[in-house]
Design an enzyme around this catalytic site. Sequence first.
Site, mmCIF file in Angstrom:
data_model
loop_
_atom_site.group_PDB
_atom_site.id
_atom_site.type_symbol
_atom_site.label_atom_id
_atom_site.label_comp_id
_atom_site.label_asym_id
_atom_site.label_seq_id
_atom_site.Cartn_x
_atom_site.Cartn_y
_atom_site.Cartn_z
ATOM 1 N N THR A 1 0.816 -1.210 0.000
ATOM 2 C CA THR A 1 0.000 0.000 0.000
ATOM 3 C C THR A 1 0.849 1.259 0.000
ATOM 4 O O THR A 1 0.474 2.268 -0.603
ATOM 5 C CB THR A 1 -0.933 -0.002 1.222
ATOM 6 N N SER B 1 1.392 -7.332 -0.675
ATOM 7 C CA SER B 1 2.019 -8.318 0.211
ATOM 8 C C SER B 1 1.241 -9.622 0.252
ATOM 9 O O SER B 1 1.758 -10.638 0.724
ATOM 10 C CB SER B 1 2.190 -7.752 1.623
ATOM 11 N N THR C 1 1.101 -4.208 4.464
ATOM 12 C CA THR C 1 0.814 -4.525 5.868
ATOM 13 C C THR C 1 0.170 -5.889 6.068
ATOM 14 O O THR C 1 0.233 -6.446 7.163
ATOM 15 C CB THR C 1 -0.102 -3.450 6.482
#
Length: 323
Positions: A12, A58, A91
Amino acid sequence: MKKVIILATGGTIAGTGAAGAATNYSAGELSVGELLAGVPGIERLAELARIQVCNVSSDDITGSHLLRLAREINAQAGDSSVAGFVITHGTNTMTETAYFLNLTVKTDKPVVLTGAIRPATALSADGPVNLYEAVAAASNPACAGRGVLIIFDGGIYGARDIHKISTRSACAFGGRDAGALGYMLEGVPRFYHRSERAHTTRSEFDVDKVTELPAVAILYAHQDADPDIIDWAASRHAGIVIAGMGSGCYSEPWNDKVAALTMPVVRASRVANGPSMHDDFYDKYPHVLLADDLPPQKARILLQLGLTVTSSPDRLREMFARY
Protein backbone atom coordinates in the site's frame (compact mmCIF):
# COMPACT_ATOMS: atom_id res chain seq x y z
CA MET A 1 27.36 9.94 6.05
CA LYS A 2 25.73 6.69 7.18
CA LYS A 3 24.30 4.47 4.46
CA VAL A 4 20.87 2.84 4.73
CA ILE A 5 19.80 0.32 2.11
CA ILE A 6 16.12 0.52 1.13
CA LEU A 7 14.64 -2.76 -0.13
CA ALA A 8 11.24 -2.09 -1.68
CA THR A 9 8.65 -4.83 -2.17
CA GLY A 10 5.52 -2.83 -3.03
CA GLY A 11 2.38 -2.80 -0.89
CA THR A 12 0.00 0.00 0.00
CA ILE A 13 2.83 2.41 0.72
CA ALA A 14 3.59 2.20 -3.02
CA GLY A 15 -0.07 2.12 -4.01
CA THR A 16 -2.04 4.62 -6.07
CA GLY A 17 -5.73 5.25 -6.65
CA ALA A 18 -8.29 7.99 -7.02
CA ALA A 19 -7.05 11.28 -5.55
CA GLY A 20 -7.85 11.45 -1.85
CA ALA A 21 -9.36 7.96 -1.61
CA ALA A 22 -8.05 5.51 0.99
CA THR A 23 -9.64 2.37 -0.52
CA ASN A 24 -10.03 0.71 -3.92
CA TYR A 25 -6.45 1.39 -4.98
CA SER A 26 -3.71 -0.61 -6.70
CA ALA A 27 -0.82 -1.71 -4.48
CA GLY A 28 2.77 -1.73 -5.70
CA GLU A 29 2.57 1.02 -8.32
CA LEU A 30 5.35 3.42 -7.26
CA SER A 31 9.05 2.61 -7.51
CA VAL A 32 11.42 2.94 -4.57
CA GLY A 33 12.75 6.15 -6.12
CA GLU A 34 9.26 7.64 -6.31
CA LEU A 35 8.60 6.65 -2.68
CA LEU A 36 11.73 8.42 -1.46
CA ALA A 37 10.97 11.50 -3.57
CA GLY A 38 7.74 11.89 -1.60
CA VAL A 39 9.47 12.15 1.81
CA PRO A 40 10.89 15.65 2.42
CA GLY A 41 14.18 15.71 4.31
CA ILE A 42 14.79 11.97 4.24
CA GLU A 43 18.04 12.45 2.32
CA ARG A 44 19.47 14.30 5.32
CA LEU A 45 19.15 11.23 7.53
CA ALA A 46 21.48 8.95 5.60
CA GLU A 47 22.91 8.09 2.22
CA LEU A 48 20.15 5.99 0.66
CA ALA A 49 20.85 2.98 -1.54
CA ARG A 50 17.86 1.57 -3.40
CA ILE A 51 16.94 -2.02 -4.32
CA GLN A 52 13.59 -2.83 -5.93
CA VAL A 53 13.12 -6.45 -4.84
CA CYS A 54 9.60 -6.63 -6.29
CA ASN A 55 6.53 -4.41 -6.53
CA VAL A 56 3.50 -6.42 -5.45
CA SER A 57 0.74 -6.54 -2.89
CA SER A 58 2.02 -8.32 0.21
CA ASP A 59 -0.73 -10.89 -0.41
CA ASP A 60 1.53 -12.09 -3.24
CA ILE A 61 4.80 -12.31 -1.30
CA THR A 62 6.20 -15.85 -1.62
CA GLY A 63 8.95 -17.92 -0.09
CA SER A 64 11.18 -16.92 -2.98
CA HIS A 65 10.82 -13.25 -2.05
CA LEU A 66 11.63 -14.02 1.60
CA LEU A 67 14.76 -15.93 0.66
CA ARG A 68 15.92 -13.12 -1.62
CA LEU A 69 15.43 -10.51 1.10
CA ALA A 70 17.40 -12.52 3.66
CA ARG A 71 20.24 -13.20 1.23
CA GLU A 72 20.40 -9.59 0.07
CA ILE A 73 20.67 -8.33 3.64
CA ASN A 74 23.23 -10.96 4.60
CA ALA A 75 25.32 -10.14 1.52
CA GLN A 76 25.33 -6.38 2.25
CA ALA A 77 25.61 -6.52 6.04
CA GLY A 78 29.38 -6.98 6.03
CA ASP A 79 29.90 -3.62 4.31
CA SER A 80 31.22 -1.28 7.01
CA SER A 81 29.63 1.73 5.30
CA VAL A 82 26.12 0.26 5.77
CA ALA A 83 24.42 1.34 9.00
CA GLY A 84 21.16 -0.55 8.51
CA PHE A 85 18.32 -1.68 6.27
CA VAL A 86 14.72 -0.60 5.62
CA ILE A 87 12.16 -2.81 3.88
CA THR A 88 8.99 -1.23 2.52
CA HIS A 89 6.21 -3.80 2.56
CA GLY A 90 2.46 -4.25 2.46
CA THR A 91 0.81 -4.53 5.87
CA ASN A 92 -1.22 -7.69 5.23
CA THR A 93 1.76 -10.04 5.56
CA MET A 94 4.42 -7.69 6.91
CA THR A 95 4.58 -9.49 10.25
CA GLU A 96 5.33 -12.82 8.54
CA THR A 97 8.19 -11.36 6.52
CA ALA A 98 9.54 -9.62 9.61
CA TYR A 99 9.53 -12.84 11.64
CA PHE A 100 11.18 -14.80 8.82
CA LEU A 101 13.97 -12.21 8.63
CA ASN A 102 14.22 -12.15 12.42
CA LEU A 103 15.24 -15.82 12.21
CA THR A 104 17.43 -15.69 9.10
CA VAL A 105 19.41 -12.44 8.83
CA LYS A 106 22.92 -12.70 10.29
CA THR A 107 23.59 -9.18 11.43
CA ASP A 108 23.10 -7.02 14.50
CA LYS A 109 22.68 -3.95 12.29
CA PRO A 110 19.13 -2.55 12.37
CA VAL A 111 16.68 -4.18 9.96
CA VAL A 112 13.41 -2.22 9.93
CA LEU A 113 10.15 -2.87 8.08
CA THR A 114 7.48 -0.27 7.46
CA GLY A 115 4.53 0.40 5.19
CA ALA A 116 1.22 2.24 5.11
CA ILE A 117 -2.49 1.77 5.63
CA ARG A 118 -3.36 4.50 3.12
CA PRO A 119 -1.99 4.61 -0.43
CA ALA A 120 0.36 7.36 -1.54
CA THR A 121 -2.46 9.21 -3.33
CA ALA A 122 -4.81 9.25 -0.31
CA LEU A 123 -5.61 12.29 1.78
CA SER A 124 -3.21 12.21 4.78
CA ALA A 125 -1.18 9.29 3.41
CA ASP A 126 0.77 7.72 6.27
CA GLY A 127 3.57 6.18 4.21
CA PRO A 128 5.93 9.19 4.13
CA VAL A 129 6.17 9.63 7.90
CA ASN A 130 6.52 5.89 8.47
CA LEU A 131 9.32 5.68 5.92
CA TYR A 132 11.07 8.72 7.39
CA GLU A 133 11.01 7.22 10.88
CA ALA A 134 12.12 3.80 9.60
CA VAL A 135 15.22 5.34 7.98
CA ALA A 136 15.90 7.37 11.13
CA ALA A 137 15.77 4.15 13.16
CA ALA A 138 17.85 2.10 10.74
CA SER A 139 20.64 4.69 10.89
CA ASN A 140 20.60 4.86 14.71
CA PRO A 141 22.94 2.53 16.67
CA ALA A 142 20.35 2.32 19.47
CA CYS A 143 18.31 0.02 17.21
CA ALA A 144 21.18 -2.45 16.70
CA GLY A 145 21.07 -5.91 18.26
CA ARG A 146 17.34 -5.84 18.99
CA GLY A 147 16.24 -8.18 16.23
CA VAL A 148 14.17 -7.19 13.22
CA LEU A 149 11.85 -4.26 13.96
CA ILE A 150 8.64 -2.87 12.52
CA ILE A 151 8.08 0.88 12.86
CA PHE A 152 4.54 2.06 12.27
CA ASP A 153 2.64 5.14 13.41
CA GLY A 154 5.46 6.02 15.79
CA GLY A 155 5.54 2.64 17.50
CA ILE A 156 8.58 0.33 17.54
CA TYR A 157 7.65 -3.36 17.59
CA GLY A 158 9.66 -6.57 17.69
CA ALA A 159 9.16 -8.91 14.73
CA ARG A 160 8.22 -11.88 16.90
CA ASP A 161 5.40 -10.27 18.82
CA ILE A 162 3.84 -7.71 16.49
CA HIS A 163 0.36 -8.34 15.13
CA LYS A 164 -1.86 -6.41 12.72
CA ILE A 165 -4.88 -5.22 14.70
CA SER A 166 -6.82 -2.97 12.31
CA THR A 167 -7.80 -2.99 8.65
CA ARG A 168 -8.25 0.79 8.48
CA SER A 169 -6.57 2.67 11.32
CA ALA A 170 -3.19 4.31 10.80
CA CYS A 171 -2.34 2.73 14.17
CA ALA A 172 -2.65 -0.67 12.50
CA PHE A 173 -0.26 -2.76 14.61
CA GLY A 174 0.09 -3.84 18.21
CA GLY A 175 2.52 -5.94 20.18
CA ARG A 176 -0.05 -8.45 21.51
CA ASP A 177 0.68 -9.27 25.17
CA ALA A 178 4.29 -8.09 24.79
CA GLY A 179 3.37 -4.53 23.80
CA ALA A 180 5.58 -2.10 21.92
CA LEU A 181 9.34 -2.12 22.47
CA GLY A 182 9.37 1.67 22.36
CA TYR A 183 8.47 4.73 20.32
CA MET A 184 9.96 7.08 17.77
CA LEU A 185 10.01 10.59 19.25
CA GLU A 186 11.09 13.41 16.94
CA GLY A 187 12.96 10.89 14.80
CA VAL A 188 14.81 9.35 17.76
CA PRO A 189 14.07 5.84 19.11
CA ARG A 190 13.21 5.51 22.79
CA PHE A 191 13.17 1.90 24.05
CA TYR A 192 11.50 0.41 27.13
CA HIS A 193 11.61 -3.35 26.44
CA ARG A 194 13.64 -5.98 24.61
CA SER A 195 12.68 -9.34 23.09
CA GLU A 196 14.19 -12.24 25.04
CA ARG A 197 13.75 -14.90 22.35
CA ALA A 198 16.70 -15.87 20.13
CA HIS A 199 16.97 -14.04 16.80
CA THR A 200 19.32 -12.93 13.98
CA THR A 201 22.93 -13.74 14.93
CA ARG A 202 21.77 -16.17 17.64
CA SER A 203 19.54 -18.12 15.27
CA GLU A 204 20.59 -21.49 13.87
CA PHE A 205 18.82 -21.08 10.54
CA ASP A 206 20.94 -20.61 7.41
CA VAL A 207 19.04 -19.99 4.18
CA ASP A 208 22.00 -19.23 1.94
CA LYS A 209 21.72 -22.67 0.30
CA VAL A 210 17.97 -23.18 0.71
CA THR A 211 16.32 -23.07 -2.71
CA GLU A 212 12.74 -23.71 -1.60
CA LEU A 213 10.98 -23.60 1.76
CA PRO A 214 9.04 -26.70 2.87
CA ALA A 215 5.29 -26.50 2.33
CA VAL A 216 3.34 -26.01 5.55
CA ALA A 217 -0.45 -25.60 5.70
CA ILE A 218 -2.53 -23.64 8.21
CA LEU A 219 -5.92 -25.18 9.01
CA TYR A 220 -8.52 -23.08 10.83
CA ALA A 221 -10.48 -25.00 13.47
CA HIS A 222 -14.13 -24.09 14.07
CA GLN A 223 -17.38 -25.69 15.13
CA ASP A 224 -18.28 -28.78 13.07
CA ALA A 225 -15.15 -28.45 10.90
CA ASP A 226 -14.73 -31.22 8.32
CA PRO A 227 -11.90 -33.53 9.51
CA ASP A 228 -11.17 -34.67 5.96
CA ILE A 229 -9.39 -31.38 5.31
CA ILE A 230 -6.54 -32.80 7.42
CA ASP A 231 -6.11 -35.67 4.94
CA TRP A 232 -6.00 -33.16 2.09
CA ALA A 233 -3.39 -31.01 3.82
CA ALA A 234 -1.24 -33.99 4.83
CA SER A 235 -1.10 -35.22 1.25
CA ARG A 236 0.32 -31.93 -0.01
CA HIS A 237 2.47 -30.54 2.80
CA ALA A 238 5.45 -31.39 4.98
CA GLY A 239 3.78 -30.05 8.12
CA ILE A 240 0.53 -28.60 9.44
CA VAL A 241 -0.30 -25.74 11.78
CA ILE A 242 -3.77 -25.79 13.33
CA ALA A 243 -5.27 -22.44 14.27
CA GLY A 244 -7.11 -23.96 17.20
CA MET A 245 -9.98 -22.72 19.31
CA GLY A 246 -9.18 -21.36 22.76
CA SER A 247 -5.67 -22.35 23.80
CA GLY A 248 -5.15 -24.48 20.71
CA CYS A 249 -8.07 -26.93 20.80
CA TYR A 250 -9.85 -28.82 18.06
CA SER A 251 -12.55 -31.48 17.90
CA GLU A 252 -12.26 -35.21 18.63
CA PRO A 253 -12.72 -36.11 14.93
CA TRP A 254 -9.81 -33.77 14.10
CA ASN A 255 -7.76 -35.31 16.90
CA ASP A 256 -8.35 -38.79 15.47
CA LYS A 257 -7.03 -37.62 12.10
CA VAL A 258 -4.02 -35.86 13.65
CA ALA A 259 -3.21 -38.93 15.76
CA ALA A 260 -2.79 -41.01 12.62
CA LEU A 261 -0.21 -38.66 11.09
CA THR A 262 3.57 -38.85 11.41
CA MET A 263 4.39 -35.36 10.12
CA PRO A 264 4.74 -32.47 12.59
CA VAL A 265 1.49 -30.79 13.60
CA VAL A 266 1.66 -27.53 15.55
CA ARG A 267 -1.15 -26.46 17.86
CA ALA A 268 -1.56 -22.68 17.70
CA SER A 269 -4.49 -20.50 18.73
CA ARG A 270 -6.83 -18.32 16.74
CA VAL A 271 -7.22 -16.11 19.87
CA ALA A 272 -5.42 -12.76 19.75
CA ASN A 273 -3.48 -13.09 23.02
CA GLY A 274 -2.08 -15.82 25.24
CA PRO A 275 -0.15 -19.05 24.58
CA SER A 276 -1.39 -22.44 23.46
CA MET A 277 -1.51 -24.76 26.47
CA HIS A 278 -0.38 -28.29 27.25
CA ASP A 279 -3.27 -30.76 27.27
CA ASP A 280 -3.00 -34.54 27.57
CA PHE A 281 -5.86 -34.94 25.09
CA TYR A 282 -3.60 -33.61 22.34
CA ASP A 283 -0.07 -33.83 23.67
CA LYS A 284 0.17 -37.60 24.07
CA TYR A 285 1.29 -37.74 20.44
CA PRO A 286 5.03 -36.99 19.99
CA HIS A 287 4.56 -35.32 16.59
CA VAL A 288 2.12 -32.74 18.00
CA LEU A 289 3.92 -29.54 19.04
CA LEU A 290 2.91 -26.34 20.81
CA ALA A 291 3.22 -22.94 19.12
CA ASP A 292 3.62 -21.24 22.52
CA ASP A 293 2.26 -17.73 21.91
CA LEU A 294 3.10 -17.54 18.20
CA PRO A 295 0.02 -16.88 16.06
CA PRO A 296 -0.64 -19.49 13.35
CA GLN A 297 1.02 -17.53 10.52
CA LYS A 298 4.26 -17.15 12.49
CA ALA A 299 4.16 -20.75 13.72
CA ARG A 300 4.07 -21.70 10.04
CA ILE A 301 7.22 -19.64 9.34
CA LEU A 302 9.10 -21.27 12.23
CA LEU A 303 8.01 -24.77 11.22
CA GLN A 304 9.12 -24.13 7.63
CA LEU A 305 12.56 -23.05 8.81
CA GLY A 306 12.75 -25.86 11.36
CA LEU A 307 12.08 -28.42 8.65
CA THR A 308 15.10 -27.14 6.70
CA VAL A 309 17.20 -28.34 9.65
CA THR A 310 15.46 -31.42 11.07
CA SER A 311 12.35 -33.58 11.03
CA SER A 312 12.84 -34.66 14.65
CA PRO A 313 9.82 -33.69 16.79
CA ASP A 314 12.08 -33.22 19.80
CA ARG A 315 14.35 -30.79 17.94
CA LEU A 316 11.37 -28.94 16.52
CA ARG A 317 9.85 -28.72 20.00
CA GLU A 318 13.07 -27.13 21.26
CA MET A 319 12.88 -24.57 18.46
CA PHE A 320 9.37 -23.52 19.42
CA ALA A 321 10.58 -23.02 22.98
CA ARG A 322 13.65 -21.02 21.87
CA TYR A 323 12.29 -18.76 19.14
